[in-house]
Enzyme design. Structure first.
Site, PDB file in Angstrom:
ATOM      1  N   HIS A 105       0.798  -1.232   0.000  1.00  0.00           N
ATOM      2  CA  HIS A 105       0.000   0.000   0.000  1.00  0.00           C
ATOM      3  C   HIS A 105       0.823   1.271   0.000  1.00  0.00           C
ATOM      4  O   HIS A 105       0.259   2.362   0.113  1.00  0.00           O
ATOM      5  CB  HIS A 105      -0.930   0.048   1.216  1.00  0.00           C
ATOM      6  CG  HIS A 105      -1.986  -0.993   1.210  1.00  0.00           C
ATOM      7  ND1 HIS A 105      -3.235  -0.776   0.668  1.00  0.00           N
ATOM      8  CD2 HIS A 105      -1.984  -2.265   1.651  1.00  0.00           C
ATOM      9  CE1 HIS A 105      -3.961  -1.878   0.805  1.00  0.00           C
ATOM     10  NE2 HIS A 105      -3.214  -2.801   1.390  1.00  0.00           N
ATOM     11  N   LYS A 164      -8.261  14.022   4.745  1.00  0.00           N
ATOM     12  CA  LYS A 164      -7.420  12.829   4.716  1.00  0.00           C
ATOM     13  C   LYS A 164      -6.358  12.996   5.796  1.00  0.00           C
ATOM     14  O   LYS A 164      -6.263  14.071   6.397  1.00  0.00           O
ATOM     15  CB  LYS A 164      -6.754  12.657   3.346  1.00  0.00           C
ATOM     16  CG  LYS A 164      -6.084  13.951   2.830  1.00  0.00           C
ATOM     17  CD  LYS A 164      -5.450  13.777   1.458  1.00  0.00           C
ATOM     18  CE  LYS A 164      -6.410  13.872   0.307  1.00  0.00           C
ATOM     19  NZ  LYS A 164      -6.547  12.655  -0.486  1.00  0.00           N
ATOM     20  N   ARG A 165      -5.543  11.947   6.046  1.00  0.00           N
ATOM     21  CA  ARG A 165      -4.454  12.105   6.978  1.00  0.00           C
ATOM     22  C   ARG A 165      -3.573  13.281   6.542  1.00  0.00           C
ATOM     23  O   ARG A 165      -3.440  13.558   5.341  1.00  0.00           O
ATOM     24  CB  ARG A 165      -3.621  10.829   7.035  1.00  0.00           C
ATOM     25  CG  ARG A 165      -4.293   9.698   7.797  1.00  0.00           C
ATOM     26  CD  ARG A 165      -4.505  10.075   9.255  1.00  0.00           C
ATOM     27  NE  ARG A 165      -3.267  10.065   9.985  1.00  0.00           N
ATOM     28  CZ  ARG A 165      -2.936   9.166  10.903  1.00  0.00           C
ATOM     29  NH1 ARG A 165      -3.769   8.190  11.216  1.00  0.00           N
ATOM     30  NH2 ARG A 165      -1.787   9.236  11.544  1.00  0.00           N
ATOM     31  N   LYS A 179       0.859  14.563   0.778  1.00  0.00           N
ATOM     32  CA  LYS A 179      -0.524  14.847   0.371  1.00  0.00           C
ATOM     33  C   LYS A 179      -0.735  16.345   0.124  1.00  0.00           C
ATOM     34  O   LYS A 179      -1.737  16.760  -0.442  1.00  0.00           O
ATOM     35  CB  LYS A 179      -1.495  14.328   1.419  1.00  0.00           C
ATOM     36  CG  LYS A 179      -1.479  12.797   1.561  1.00  0.00           C
ATOM     37  CD  LYS A 179      -2.446  12.333   2.641  1.00  0.00           C
ATOM     38  CE  LYS A 179      -2.316  10.845   2.967  1.00  0.00           C
ATOM     39  NZ  LYS A 179      -2.996   9.968   2.004  1.00  0.00           N
ATOM     40  N   THR A 182      -8.487   6.663  -1.911  1.00  0.00           N
ATOM     41  CA  THR A 182      -9.831   6.111  -2.038  1.00  0.00           C
ATOM     42  C   THR A 182     -10.863   7.201  -1.742  1.00  0.00           C
ATOM     43  O   THR A 182     -12.002   7.110  -2.185  1.00  0.00           O
ATOM     44  CB  THR A 182     -10.045   4.922  -1.069  1.00  0.00           C
ATOM     45  OG1 THR A 182      -9.483   5.270   0.197  1.00  0.00           O
ATOM     46  CG2 THR A 182      -9.378   3.667  -1.591  1.00  0.00           C
ATOM     47  N   LYS A 211     -14.784   8.378  -3.385  1.00  0.00           N
ATOM     48  CA  LYS A 211     -16.003   8.694  -2.621  1.00  0.00           C
ATOM     49  C   LYS A 211     -16.593  10.022  -3.096  1.00  0.00           C
ATOM     50  O   LYS A 211     -17.804  10.160  -3.279  1.00  0.00           O
ATOM     51  CB  LYS A 211     -15.695   8.751  -1.120  1.00  0.00           C
ATOM     52  CG  LYS A 211     -15.266   7.397  -0.566  1.00  0.00           C
ATOM     53  CD  LYS A 211     -14.586   7.475   0.798  1.00  0.00           C
ATOM     54  CE  LYS A 211     -13.868   6.156   1.073  1.00  0.00           C
ATOM     55  NZ  LYS A 211     -12.923   6.224   2.199  1.00  0.00           N
TER      56      LYS A 211
HETATM   57  C1  26W Z   1       4.236   0.506   9.593  1.00  0.00           C
HETATM   58  C2  26W Z   1       3.654   1.873   9.596  1.00  0.00           C
HETATM   59  C3  26W Z   1       2.700   2.012   8.492  1.00  0.00           C
HETATM   60  C4  26W Z   1       1.353   2.039   8.780  1.00  0.00           C
HETATM   61  C5  26W Z   1       0.450   2.154   7.766  1.00  0.00           C
HETATM   62  C6  26W Z   1       3.120   2.096   7.201  1.00  0.00           C
HETATM   63  C7  26W Z   1       2.222   2.201   6.197  1.00  0.00           C
HETATM   64  C8  26W Z   1       0.883   2.224   6.460  1.00  0.00           C
HETATM   65  C9  26W Z   1      -0.127   2.254   5.354  1.00  0.00           C
HETATM   66  C10 26W Z   1       0.427   1.515   4.175  1.00  0.00           C
HETATM   67  C11 26W Z   1      -0.572   3.603   4.997  1.00  0.00           C
HETATM   68  C12 26W Z   1      -1.814   3.591   4.142  1.00  0.00           C
HETATM   69  O1  26W Z   1      -2.904   3.644   4.650  1.00  0.00           O
HETATM   70  N1  26W Z   1      -1.671   3.586   2.806  1.00  0.00           N
HETATM   71  C13 26W Z   1      -2.770   3.923   1.942  1.00  0.00           C
HETATM   72  O2  26W Z   1      -3.452   2.765   1.498  1.00  0.00           O
HETATM   73  C14 26W Z   1      -4.607   3.111   0.766  1.00  0.00           C
HETATM   74  C15 26W Z   1      -5.342   1.842   0.447  1.00  0.00           C
HETATM   75  O3  26W Z   1      -4.655   1.088  -0.475  1.00  0.00           O
HETATM   76  C16 26W Z   1      -4.232   3.895  -0.475  1.00  0.00           C
HETATM   77  O4  26W Z   1      -5.400   4.298  -1.120  1.00  0.00           O
HETATM   78  C17 26W Z   1      -3.398   5.114  -0.103  1.00  0.00           C
HETATM   79  O5  26W Z   1      -2.937   5.771  -1.267  1.00  0.00           O
HETATM   80  C18 26W Z   1      -2.232   4.703   0.761  1.00  0.00           C
HETATM   81  O6  26W Z   1      -1.533   5.836   1.241  1.00  0.00           O
END
Ligand code: 26W
Length: 825
Positions: free
Chosen positions: A370, A561-562, A567, A669, A673
Site C-alpha cells: 500500500h 485525509k491524513r 498529500k 480512495t 467517494k
Molecule cells: C508501519 C507503519 C505504516 C502504517 C500504515 C506504514 C504504512 C501504512 C499504510 C500503508 C498507509 C496507508 O494507509 N496507505 C494507503 O493505502 C490506501 C489503500 O490502499 C491507499 O489508497 C493510499 O494511497 C495509501 O496511502
C-alpha cells in the site's frame, strides 16, 4: 455422528419477523430483558443497544446459514489479515443492507424514539489509521455482498485511533473510548482462544526415526480470545465474520504473589498481556519500530493462522488441500510474520516436510503493498526477532538461503542484486525486510492502482520482479457504493432511482445511464438541489462545531485525509493565502466565493504535519475575520476527522482535492467517494487519479502538475526550487506573509523553517507545482461560473464511478489471486 453432520443437520429456530409490530415489540423486549431497563427511565444509549440487539437477531439467521453453506459446499474460504479495520458505525450499514431501515425507523417512532438520534450516538469504530484500514472495511462489505466466504482477522483494540481536539489551533490527542458503553455487535468466543508464545529458546530434538526437529520453548505465554462481529452484505446476500483478537493472560492473577503481599506483581502478567491489544499505533507511514508493535503483529498473525488451520483440519482432515481451500491476503506487511508462522505450524506442529510446507505456504498467501514511501517499509532488527521469536528467525534464515540460492543459480544475480533481494538488510545494522518476506512467501503480490503497481516493479521490488516476473499484478482500489453513496447520500440515491430506476443499486455500472441526463436542465437542477441540501447540513455542522458561518451557495472545496507532507495540504493552504492577497488587492473584482474545508489527523510524532494543522487554523482565523475578504473566502478545519464525519462532508463537496506529489499516493480512495457523490476532482496524475481521468475523460476532471517522471528527474538532479519561486510573485508574497508571522503574530517565527524547507529541497514539489495549481484553480473558478457546465461535469462523475466500486476490485482479487468463483448476481 461426525462433526460435519452435526453442523449441517442441526435444527434452527424460527427466523425473527421483520414487520414494524414485531420489531417494536422486540426492541421493547430487549430493553427490558437484555438491558434491564424500564422504558420510562431508559437512556438513549439503552435504546441504541436494544435496537442493535433487535437488528442483530434478524441478521443471525443469515449469518449461520452463510457458514453452514460454506461447510456444505466445501467452497474455498478467503481470509483477510489486517492490523486495521476502519469500519466506522455499523448500525445503519447493517440495517440498510438487510432492508430494515424503514421498519426499524417506524418501530422506533412508535416508541417515541428518533432513529437518526440513535445512529448519531453509536460510537465510530476507528480501528484503523486511514486508507489501508478503510479499504479493509470496504472489502469486508463487498465480499459479503458478492457471497464470498470470507473472514476478516484483526485486533480488538481497546482504544482505536486517538480523538483529535484543538487547543489554540494545535492538535492534541486524547484516548478514544469506543467500548465505553459496551459493544452490542460483538460476540465473545471464549472457546476460540489460542495460546501465543514469545521469547524462550529453540531446541533441536532427534525423533525416534532419526529426524531432527526443532522445538520452540517460549518463556512467555498469553491467550488470544476471539470477538466476532457480523458483516452484512448488500440485500443480506451473505453475512461474514470479522474476528478480532483480544489478548488476555493465562492466569488472571498470580495468587502466590498476591498472598505473599506483592499485590502489584500479582497483576503484572495480566497487564503485560493486555497491553498488546490496548491501543492502535497511530502512525500511518513510519513504522513505530517498537517491540510492542512487533508483538501485536505476531500475536494476531499466530492466532489467526492457528484458527485457520484448525478450521481447515476440522473440515478436510489434511493439510495438502490447504491452497485449494484457503486463501490468505496480507494487508501490507503488518501480518508478514505469518509467512514464517505458517511454516512453523506446518513443520513443527504438523510434521510437514520443508519443501512441501513452502509450496503450501506460497499457495495460500497473497500480499498487497500500500505504499512505496521508503520510510514506511517495515523492517525489524534481527536481534529483536531473535529474542522475541527465535524459531521464526531460524525459518527466515532458511527461506533466505533458498531464495538467494535460486537467485544465484537460476537468475544469475550479481552480488548487488543478491543484496537487494535478501530478506536481511545488511546496510542498517542487520534487519529483516518484511516486504521481501511477504513477497517471497506469496504467489501473488499486488499494488493498488495502475501507476503504483508499475512503480513497484520499477523501484522497491524490481529485483524480486526479475526473479519472479509473473507475481506482481495490479488491483486498483475501490469503495463500497452502499456506504459511500446509498447510505451517506439518501437524497441523491432517491433522485438517481427516480431517474434511471433501481437497477444501479445492484449493479453500480448502471449509473452510466445517467449520461443521457447530464445535459438535461431539469435533471441538473434537481441534482444541484440535492447537493445544496447536503451543503446546508454541513454548513450547520460547521456553525455548531466551529462557530463559523459559511454560505451553502459558495463552492465547497474539500481536502480531508491524513495530514502528510506528500498529500500537500500545505500547497492548498498556501493557495488560500494567495487568494486572500488577491481578493484584498482587487476589491473591484468579482471572485467565486469559496469555503476551503480541511480535516485530518497527524501522527502524534509528525511535527511538520502538526504544524500544518496549526497553520491552517492560523490562516483560517485571519481570513475568516477580515472584513476586506467580503465573505468571498472562508477556511475551516474540522477536528476529529473520522468515518462518520466523512459521511457528512463527502456528499456536500463540490470540489475534491487530490493533490499529492506525483508518484507518492499509492491509490487514494477518498477521491472515489467524492466522485460518487458528484464532486469534481482537482488532482495530480497520481495514484488512482490516473484511472479516474481515464474513466471520466479529460473534460470532467481538472488535472495539473508535474508527472511522476518529472518529479523523479528533478529529484535526481537535486534541482532546487529557486527559479520556480523567483518566477512566481504570488508564491513569494504568500510565503513571505507566512514566514514573517502575518498569521502567527504571537510567534512570528513559527513557520520560518517550514517555509525555508520549500526554498531548500522542497522534496514534495510544493513550490514547483504552485503556479500550475493556481492556474488549475482558476479553471475551476471559470467552470463554476458556468453552472450548467459544472452540473454536467458533476453528473458525469457520478455516472462513471462504477469502475471504482470495491465489488469490482474484489471480483478481480477473487479471480486472479484467490482462485475463488464469484457467483454472478
Ligand atoms: C508501519 C507503519 C505504516 C502504517 C500504515 C506504514 C504504512 C501504512 C499504510 C500503508 C498507509 C496507508 O494507509 N496507505 C494507503 O493505502 C490506501 C489503500 O490502499 C491507499 O489508497 C493510499 O494511497 C495509501 O496511502
Amino acid at each position: 455422528m461426525s462433526q460435519k453432520s452435526v453442523v449441517l443437520d442441526a435444527p434452527t429456530p424460527e427466523p425473527r419477523q421483520v414487520t414494524v409490530e414485531a420489531l417494536q415489540a422486540h426492541i421493547l423486549e430487549k430493553l427490558t430483558y437484555s438491558i434491564g431497563k424500564d422504558p420510562i427511565v431508559a437512556r438513549p444509549h439503552d435504546w441504541l443497544a436494544a435496537t442493535i440487539f433487535a437488528v442483530r437477531d434478524r441478521i443471525m439467521d443469515r449469518w449461520m446459514e452463510s457458514s453452514r453453506e460454506t461447510w456444505r459446499t466445501s467452497n474455498k474460504r478467503v481470509y483477510y489479515l489486517s492490523l486495521e479495520f476502519l469500519i466506522g458505525r455499523l448500525m445503519r450499514d447493517a440495517m440498510s443492507n438487510a432492508g430494515l431501515m424503514e421498519p426499524v425507523q417506524q418501530a422506533l417512532t412508535n416508541l417515541g424514539v428518533d432513529l437518526g438520534d440513535l445512529i448519531d450516538l453509536e460510537p465510530d469504530a476507528a480501528l484503523g489509521n486511514g486508507g489501508l484500514g478503510r479499504l479493509a472495511a470496504c472489502f469486508m462489505e463487498s465480499m459479503a455482498s458478492l457471497k464470498i466466504p470470507a473472514y476478516g482477522y484483526g485486533i480488538r483494540y481497546a482504544h482505536g485511533l486517538f480523538r483529535q481536539e484543538m487547543s489554540e489551533g494545535w492538535q492534541v490527542e486524547l484516548p478514544e473510548e469506543w467500548l465505553a458503553h459496551g459493544n452490542p455487535w460483538e460476540f465473545e468466543r471464549r472457546e476460540s482462544a489460542y495460546e501465543i508464545g514469545f521469547g524462550g529458546h529453540v531446541e533441536g530434538v532427534t525423533d525416534p526415526d532419526g529426524e531432527l526437529r526443532q522445538e520452540w520453548h517460549p518463556n512467555e505465554h498469553l491467550l488470544a480470545v476471539a470477538f466476532d462481529t457480523p458483516i452484512v452484505g448488500w440485500r443480506a446476500a451473505r453475512v461474514n465474520t470479522l474476528r478480532l483478537w483480544s489478548a488476555q493472560p493465562i492466569d488472571p492473577i498470580l495468587l502466590d504473589k498476591f498472598n505473599s503481599g506483592d499485590h502489584i506483581g500479582a497483576l503484572e502478567e495480566s497487564a503485560r498481556a493486555e497491553a498488546i491489544t490496548r491501543v492502535l499505533y497511530p502512525a500511518d507511514s513510519t513504522p513505530a519500530g517498537q517491540e510492542l508493535r512487533l508483538r501485536q503483529e505476531y500475536f494476531f498473525s499466530s492466532a489467526s493462522l492457528q484458527d485457520i488451520v484448525r478450521r481447515h483440519l476440522q473440515q478436510y482432515g489434511d493439510l495438502g488441500s490447504l491452497p485449494d481451500k484457503v486463501a490468505i491476503q496480507l494487508n501490507d506487511t503488518h501480518p508478514a510474520i505469518s509467512i514464517a508462522e505458517m511454516m512453523r505450524i506446518l513443520i513443527d506442529i504438523h510434521g510437514v516436510e520443508w519443501d512441501e510446507a513452502w509450496t503450501l505456504t506460497r499457495g495460500v498467501f497473497g500480499y498487497t503493498n500500500h505504499t512505496l514511501l521508503p520510510e514506511a517499509l517495515e523492517s525489524w532488527p534481527v536481534a529483536l526477532l531473535e529474542r522475541l521469536l527465535p524459531r521464526h528467525m531460524q525459518i527466515v534464515y532458511a527461506i533466505n538461503a533458498e531464495i538467494l540460492t535460486e537467485a544465484r543459480k537460476r537468475a544469475k544475480f550479481t552480488d548487488e542484486q543478491i543484496a537487494r533481494v535478501s530478506l536481511i538488510d545488511e546496510q542498517n545494522g542487520r534487519r529483516v525486510r518484511m516486504g521481501q518476506l511477504a513477497f517471497v512467501g506469496s504467489h501473488k503480490i499486488n499494488g493498488v492502482s495502475a501507476l503504483h503497481t508499475e512503480l513497484m516493479k520499477q523501484t522497491v521490488f524490481s529485483d524480486l520482479h526479475k526473479l519472479y516476473p509473473d507475481r506482481i499484478n495490479n488491483k486498483t482500489n475501490g469503495i463500497t457504493p452502499r456506504r459511500w453513496l446509498m447510505q451517506c447520500n439518501p437524497g441523491l440515491t432517491s433522485l438517481l432511482s427516480e431517474t434511471i430506476g433501481d437497477a444501479f443499486l445492484d449493479d453500480i455500472r448502471k449509473l452510466e445511464e445517467l449520461g443521457a441526463y447530464a445535459d438535461d436542465p431539469s435533471f441538473q437542477k434537481r441534482f444541484a438541489a440535492v447537493k445544496l441540501e447536503n451543503k446546508t447540513r454541513l454548513a450547520e455542522l460547521i456553525r455548531e462545531r466551529l462557530g463559523v458561518r459559511v454560505s451553502p451557495e459558495a463552492m465547497f472545496d474539500v481536502q480531508i485525509k491524513r495530514i502528510h507532507e506528500y498529500k500537500r495540504q500545505l500547497l492548498n493552504i498556501i493557495q488560500a493565502v494567495a487568494a486572500y492577497d488577491e481578493i484584498r488587492a482587487h476589491p473591484e473584482r468579482d471572485f467565486v466565493p469559496r469555503v476551503k474545508i480541511f480535516a485530518g489527523k497527524a501522527a502524534p510524532s509528525y511535527w511538520n504535519a502538526k504544524l500544518v494543522i496549526k497553520l491552517i487554523n492560523d490562516v483560517a482565523r485571519v481570513i475568516n475575520n477580515d472584513p476586506a475578504v467580503r465573505g468571498l473566502l472562508k477556511v475551516v478545519f474540522l477536528p476529529n476527522y473520522n468515518v462518520s464525519l466523512a459521511e457528512v462532508i463527502v456528499p456536500a463537496a463540490d470540489l475534491s482535492e487530490q493533490i499529492s506529489t506525483a508518484g507518492m499516493e499509492a491509490s487514494g480512495t477518498g477521491n472515489m467517494k467524492f466522485m460518487a457523490n458528484g464532486a469534481l476532482t482537482i488532482g495530480t496524475m497520481d495514484g488512482a487519479n490516473v484511472e479516474m481521468h481515464e474513466e471520466v475523460g479529460d473534460d470532467n476532471i481538472v488535472i495539473f502538475g508535474l508527472t511522476t517522471d518529472e518529479v523523479a528527474a528533478k529529484r535526481a538532479k537535486s534541482e532546487v526550487p529557486r527559479s520556480a519561486i523567483d518566477a512566481s510573485p504570488d508564491l513569494q508574497e504568500a510565503l513571505n506573509a507566512i514566514a514573517s508571522g502575518v498569521f502567527s503574530p504571537d510567534d512570528p517565527n513559527r513557520y520560518r523553517d517550514l517555509v525555508s524547507g520549500l526554498y531548500d529541497t522542497d522534496w514534495f514539489m510544493v513550490a514547483r507545482d504552485f503556479d500550475a495549481y493556481v492556474a488549475a484553480q482558476k479553471r475551476v473558478d471559470a467552470l463554476w461560473l458556468d453552472q450548467s457546465r459544472w452540473n454536467r461535469m458533476a453528473i458525469c462523475n457520478t455516472a462513471h464511478v462504477g469502475f471504482f466500486s470495491s465489488d469490482r476490485t474484489i471480483r478481480q482479487y477473487a479471480e486472479d489471486i484467490w482462485g475463488v468463483q464469484v457467483p454472478t448476481a
